[in-house]
Motif scaffolding. Structure first.
Motif, PDB file in Angstrom:
ATOM      1  N   UNK A 150     -53.088 -90.667 -52.092  1.00  0.00           N
ATOM      2  CA  UNK A 150     -52.404 -89.336 -52.377  1.00  0.00           C
ATOM      3  C   UNK A 150     -51.619 -89.406 -53.323  1.00  0.00           C
ATOM      4  N   UNK A 153     -49.099 -86.452 -54.074  1.00  0.00           N
ATOM      5  CA  UNK A 153     -47.733 -86.386 -53.623  1.00  0.00           C
ATOM      6  C   UNK A 153     -46.538 -86.915 -54.275  1.00  0.00           C
ATOM      7  N   UNK A 155     -43.911 -87.240 -57.286  1.00  0.00           N
ATOM      8  CA  UNK A 155     -42.943 -86.144 -58.001  1.00  0.00           C
ATOM      9  C   UNK A 155     -43.632 -85.801 -59.294  1.00  0.00           C
ATOM     10  N   UNK A 410     -59.703 -77.916 -49.813  1.00  0.00           N
ATOM     11  CA  UNK A 410     -58.758 -77.178 -49.521  1.00  0.00           C
ATOM     12  C   UNK A 410     -58.853 -76.457 -48.231  1.00  0.00           C
ATOM     13  N   UNK A 414     -56.791 -79.125 -45.919  1.00  0.00           N
ATOM     14  CA  UNK A 414     -55.484 -78.391 -46.376  1.00  0.00           C
ATOM     15  C   UNK A 414     -54.890 -78.917 -47.545  1.00  0.00           C
ATOM     16  N   UNK A 415     -55.566 -79.515 -48.270  1.00  0.00           N
ATOM     17  CA  UNK A 415     -55.061 -80.088 -49.563  1.00  0.00           C
ATOM     18  C   UNK A 415     -55.749 -79.606 -50.699  1.00  0.00           C
ATOM     19  N   UNK A 416     -54.894 -79.172 -51.777  1.00  0.00           N
ATOM     20  CA  UNK A 416     -55.624 -78.660 -52.878  1.00  0.00           C
ATOM     21  C   UNK A 416     -55.520 -79.396 -54.178  1.00  0.00           C
ATOM     22  N   UNK A 448     -52.189 -82.781 -57.715  1.00  0.00           N
ATOM     23  CA  UNK A 448     -52.365 -81.651 -57.043  1.00  0.00           C
ATOM     24  C   UNK A 448     -52.880 -80.375 -57.663  1.00  0.00           C
ATOM     25  N   UNK A 450     -51.915 -77.025 -57.814  1.00  0.00           N
ATOM     26  CA  UNK A 450     -51.086 -75.867 -58.055  1.00  0.00           C
ATOM     27  C   UNK A 450     -51.296 -75.156 -59.531  1.00  0.00           C
ATOM     28  N   UNK A 453     -54.230 -72.945 -60.193  1.00  0.00           N
ATOM     29  CA  UNK A 453     -54.728 -71.648 -59.372  1.00  0.00           C
ATOM     30  C   UNK A 453     -55.018 -70.711 -60.154  1.00  0.00           C
TER      31      UNK A 453
ATOM     32  N   UNK B  79     -50.127 -87.648 -44.077  1.00  0.00           N
ATOM     33  CA  UNK B  79     -50.813 -86.389 -44.618  1.00  0.00           C
ATOM     34  C   UNK B  79     -49.604 -85.525 -45.423  1.00  0.00           C
ATOM     35  N   UNK B 134     -52.131 -74.684 -44.759  1.00  0.00           N
ATOM     36  CA  UNK B 134     -52.391 -76.245 -44.761  1.00  0.00           C
ATOM     37  C   UNK B 134     -52.864 -76.975 -43.674  1.00  0.00           C
ATOM     38  N   UNK B 137     -56.290 -75.419 -41.964  1.00  0.00           N
ATOM     39  CA  UNK B 137     -57.160 -76.095 -42.492  1.00  0.00           C
ATOM     40  C   UNK B 137     -57.434 -77.509 -41.901  1.00  0.00           C
ATOM     41  N   UNK B 161     -52.900 -69.314 -52.870  1.00  0.00           N
ATOM     42  CA  UNK B 161     -53.113 -70.515 -52.365  1.00  0.00           C
ATOM     43  C   UNK B 161     -53.419 -70.521 -50.762  1.00  0.00           C
ATOM     44  N   UNK B 165     -56.813 -71.885 -48.930  1.00  0.00           N
ATOM     45  CA  UNK B 165     -56.958 -72.699 -47.769  1.00  0.00           C
ATOM     46  C   UNK B 165     -57.387 -72.242 -46.726  1.00  0.00           C
TER      47      UNK B 165
END
Lengths: 466, 382
Positions: A150, A153, A155, A410, A414-416, A448, A450, A453, B79, B134, B137, B161, B165
């Motif tokens: 990951x 995640x 910074x 996603x 639940x991870x984009x 990630x 974001x 999008x 997670x 999130x 999902x 977003x 999801x």
């Protein structure tokens, strides 16, 4: 093939450069000859603590070099630069070698990785993704298991900060007041801006106009973090060239901070070393989670920083398969892609010899990928070497396949993911059915999504999703 | 690792316990009548009472259930990426010489235990919506998010977003089309579909770092979740000062703010008795804040209670002060805070000069500001 020799002899300070306000080295550095960069890279492990120069004495018979003293990986790499830059690069190399065994630097860096970057990042078992591929493959057994490292995640939202932070620390030690960098997706720009803000350094980021449009939220972030963003006609490759020109123009005060494993020696080695924390953590976590090593490592390849970050630790473990995924854009036959290793030829670009996308006259071709961070016509020399030696395999994924993979992760986990990362995820479709039950696949979730999008909106999501 | 500390070991008469001047270490929060002093309670239609009781007993059970706690701990680590770091903000400290997914994860697990397949939630800034989408999902639950039509425009990226999801985002056009209306709509949905539906409604490191406790805790307060997340652990430690920062919008006198605890009165909203922004006829006043997540006319009952007990202090910060703080922290520490968090950061300007040297202030950096860069860019002309 000679091995790297970096000598720090007991009692003798390394040559310092007075113009840069270095502090004199008064501490004694343990005088063990360091045989290869690979051993030295152990210092960056969080749990092994600060490294005081111990290296087991052994001859390097392994064919997989870590780069010799000229920064060569086989025939790849090197320092193809104007004379003006040679002494600068030598300074940099010396400082880099020094910090690798400097207790103070290591302690500060380790703490920053933990408290600022948010390491260690989890090695996450993607249960629903695993189940999905198991259903497709229709195996009677449990199917391979998919884990995600990951880095999204971290910074700033990607692995880029691991390197940016370390190099910003080096810049400060060298007495530079100013940092320049070039960025494609903006992730390296954001990471550099953040690290410079934290370390009170002035920051200028060069970015291609096309990229600025596509990754506008990253541009805003950089500015908010206090960086100056200068636009350059074109894309990342043009921004890189401009950044280097800018650096050469102000060598005394300026540090050029590369985001990836390209450029003249020592850049490829430095960036790889600082990213190798990814692979080291993965080894430890794999041991904890299932008492073994990964079977397959998968990562997207633009220039190769996140891939080498994950792979480097395991290069000598021949039972671990290394799979890199490049961007096939609109298809390899379309001429609109960034699949350097798939269809490129060897040449010199941005200071080093490596594979690149060039025409018959040696002119650089313009690459394309929906994953802006993969849109580079070259690739790191070490990656070229891993391909030539057969140690790593490389394949490609198209824009469309990457988008599908992005949406799949996603929905299922639940991870984009970033669109770059999505290329790595895209090949799971073809890879997983070929693996045995219980095979452990680790995918580097390098960033990630974001920032992507808007791109996804523009590409239009299927109506079933809205 | 218990993510909620339920101090239900002492059974005493609550009306005597939770009174001003009483020993906070003896309080049972909430009491057996689901009250925090006079705040809290269950002001709901009869249809929901059973669902709430079921929820409560499952929750109490799971708080001490080893299996559940282990599963939750694993997910929070692998997670969500916990534990989040307690980061020494050196340049910010120098300058002063100068909360969402956790809750969503636990609630999703809870919903699965309850056999509920359908999850609803409300969203203001969209962060809670994104967190809920999130986890839905991840846990294969159907997800519906109610969001005020106005907020949907302000936070369009978060809406996208959520849809990416797999969640369904329903716009609410009634009332002022913001968070409170979305909440009301979500509750209406829950009442209609209570059989199948679960409604997901929106401190050790110190010891390791410096061998002691924080001296002051600071957090922004909209509904109050991130603040309570930080404060709860330390409520019994009376030497730890707790400061909540609300949104003063255009200023407390402008009438356009969301400073519930500073300017509100006690009443019932969304099922609980608490402070709220209401006019003389008891109608809810439309709040305002540049940060969507603080734009709420109410506040959690536990906050109201702690305020009345004098255990926590509440201040407020204007839009402008929050923007300044946003800029300042981005430049000094290279971390872009959410606009909500920026309110807490802005309070440091007034707070730090009053503190002794070496005082340890822990601020809950509740969210990142990626979602706010477009908004801020307009204001700051970046």
């Amino acid at each position: 093939m000679s091995s790297t020799k970096i000598f720090q002899v007991r009692g003798q300070p390394l040559p310092r450069f007075p113009v840069r306000n270095h502090r004199m080295i008064n501490t004694v550095v343990c005088g063990f000859p360091i045989i290869s960069h690979h051993r030295v890279s152990n210092v960056l492990s969080r749990t092994s603590g600060p490294f005081l120069g111990y290296v087991p004495a052994r001859t390097d018979e392994n064919p997989f070099l870590r780069g010799d003293s000229n920064g060569r990986f086989g025939k790849f790499g090197g320092k193809f630069v104007p004379e003006t830059l040679m002494s600068c690069l030598r300074d940099l190399e010396d400082e880099f070698n020094f910090v690798l065994s400097d207790h103070e630097f290591q302690v500060e860096f380790t703490a920053a990785l933990r408290d600022y970057v948010g390491r260690e990042t989890p090695l996450y078992f993607a249960e629903r993704l695993t189940q999905h591929y198991k259903n497709i493959a229709r195996t009677t057994g449990d199917g391979p298991e998919i884990y995600l490292k990951r880095e999204d995640l971290c910074h700033g939202g990607s692995h880029k900060i691991n390197n940016a932070l370390a190099q910003a620390m080096i810049a400060r030690r060298l007495g530079c007041s100013r940092v320049v960098a070039a960025t494609g997706s903006g992730q390296h720009g954001v990471a550099t801006a953040a690290a410079c803000a934290k370390l009170s350094l002035e920051c200028t980021v060069f970015m291609g106009t096309t990229d600025i449009e596509k990754q506008s939220s990253n541009v805003l972030s950089m500015k908010l973090l206090g960086a100056q963003v200068k636009s350059v006609q074109g894309t990342f490759q043009d921004a890189s060239s401009e950044a280097i020109r800018n650096w050469v123009g102000k060598l005394e005060t300026t540090y050029y901070l590369p985001g990836t494993v390209v450029g003249p020696h020592p850049s490829p080695v430095m960036v790889r070393e600082f990213q190798s924390v990814i692979g080291k953590e993965t080894r430890r976590q794999a041991k904890q989670l299932w008492g073994g090593k990964p079977d397959v490592l998968v990562a997207c390849v633009g220039s190769g920083s996140n891939a080498l970050g994950l792979f480097h630790e395991f290069v000598r473990d021949e039972d671990v398969r290394l799979v890199g995924v490049e961007a096939a854009g609109l298809g390899l036959d379309s001429g609109k892609h960034s699949a350097t290793l798939a269809v490129g030829d060897v040449g010199v670009y941005h200071g080093s010899m490596s594979y690149l996308l060039q025409d018959d006259q040696g002119q650089i071709l313009r690459p394309h990928s929906i994953g802006v961070g993969l849109e580079y016509p070259g690739v790191g020399p070490e990656i070229s070497f891993l391909k030539e030696s057969g140690r790593a395999e490389f394949c490609t994924a198209t824009d469309q396949e990457a988008i599908q993979a992005c949406m799949l992760l996603s929905r299922l986990e639940g991870i984009i993911p970033a669109l770059e990362t999505s290329h790595a995820l895209a090949i799971l479709e073809k890879l997983v059915p070929t693996l045995r039950d219980g095979a452990k696949v680790v995918v580097n979730c390098s960033g990630r999504g974001d920032k992507d999008i808007n791109t996804l909106i523009q590409r239009g999501m299927p109506s079933s999703l809205c | 690792m218990v993510w909620v500390r339920f101090s239900c070991t002492i059974a005493k008469d609550p009306s005597v316990l939770m009174s001003p001047g009483s020993d906070p270490t003896l309080w049972q929060r909430p009491d057996s009548f689901s009250r925090f002093g006079k705040f809290g309670g269950k002001y709901v239609p009869e249809t929901l009472i059973h669902a709430l009781s079921e929820l409560e007993s499952t929750f109490l059970f799971l708080a001490t259930d080893g299996d559940f706690q282990r599963e939750l701990a694993g997910i929070l680590k692998d997670y969500v990426g916990r534990e989040s770091t307690l980061y020494f903000a050196e340049r910010l400290t120098e300058h002063y010489r100068r909360e969402n997914i956790n809750n969503a994860v636990a609630q999703a697990l809870l919903a699965k235990r309850l056999g509920k397949k359908r999850i609803i939630a409300e969203a203001g800034a969209g962060q809670h919506g994104v967190a809920t989408a999130t986890v839905c999902a991840r846990f294969c639950l159907q997800c519906i998010i109610y969001m005020g039509a106005q907020d949907m425009v302000r936070q369009a990226l978060n809406v996208f977003r959520m849809r990416l999801l797999g969640a369904e985002v329903r716009g609410v056009h009634s009332g002022t089309a913001t968070l409170k209306d979305a909440t009301s709509e979500a509750i209406r949905d829950w009442v209609t579909n209570v059989e199948t539906t679960h409604y997901i409604l929106g401190s050790r490191q110190a010891l390791e770092k410096w061998g002691g406790k924080p001296d002051v805790l600071v957090a922004c307060v909209g509904g109050g979740s991130n603040a309570m997340g930080l404060f709860h652990e330390f409520v019994d430690d009376t030497e730890v000062r707790m400061i909540g920062v609300e949104a003063a919008g255009f200023g407390l006198d402008s009438g356009k703010h969301a400073a519930t605890l500073t300017k509100g009165d006690v009443g019932v909203l969304h099922g609980a008795m608490s402070y709220l922004l209401q006019d003389n006829d008891g109608q809810i006043i439309e709040p305002h804040s540049i940060s969507a997540g603080l734009d709420y006319p109410g506040v959690g009952p536990e906050h109201s209670f702690l305020k009345d007990m004098g255990r926590t202090e509440y201040y407020s910060v204007t839009d402008e002060e929050a923007l300044e703080a946003f800029k300042r922290v981005s430049r000094l520490e290279g971390i872009i805070p959410a606009l909500e968090t920026s309110h807490a950061l802005a309070q440091l300007e007034k707070l730090c000069p009053t503190l002794a040297d070496g005082t340890r202030v822990v601020l809950n950096f509740s969210g990142r500001g990626d979602k706010d860069v477009q908004t801020v860019a307009k204001y700051l002309e970046v």
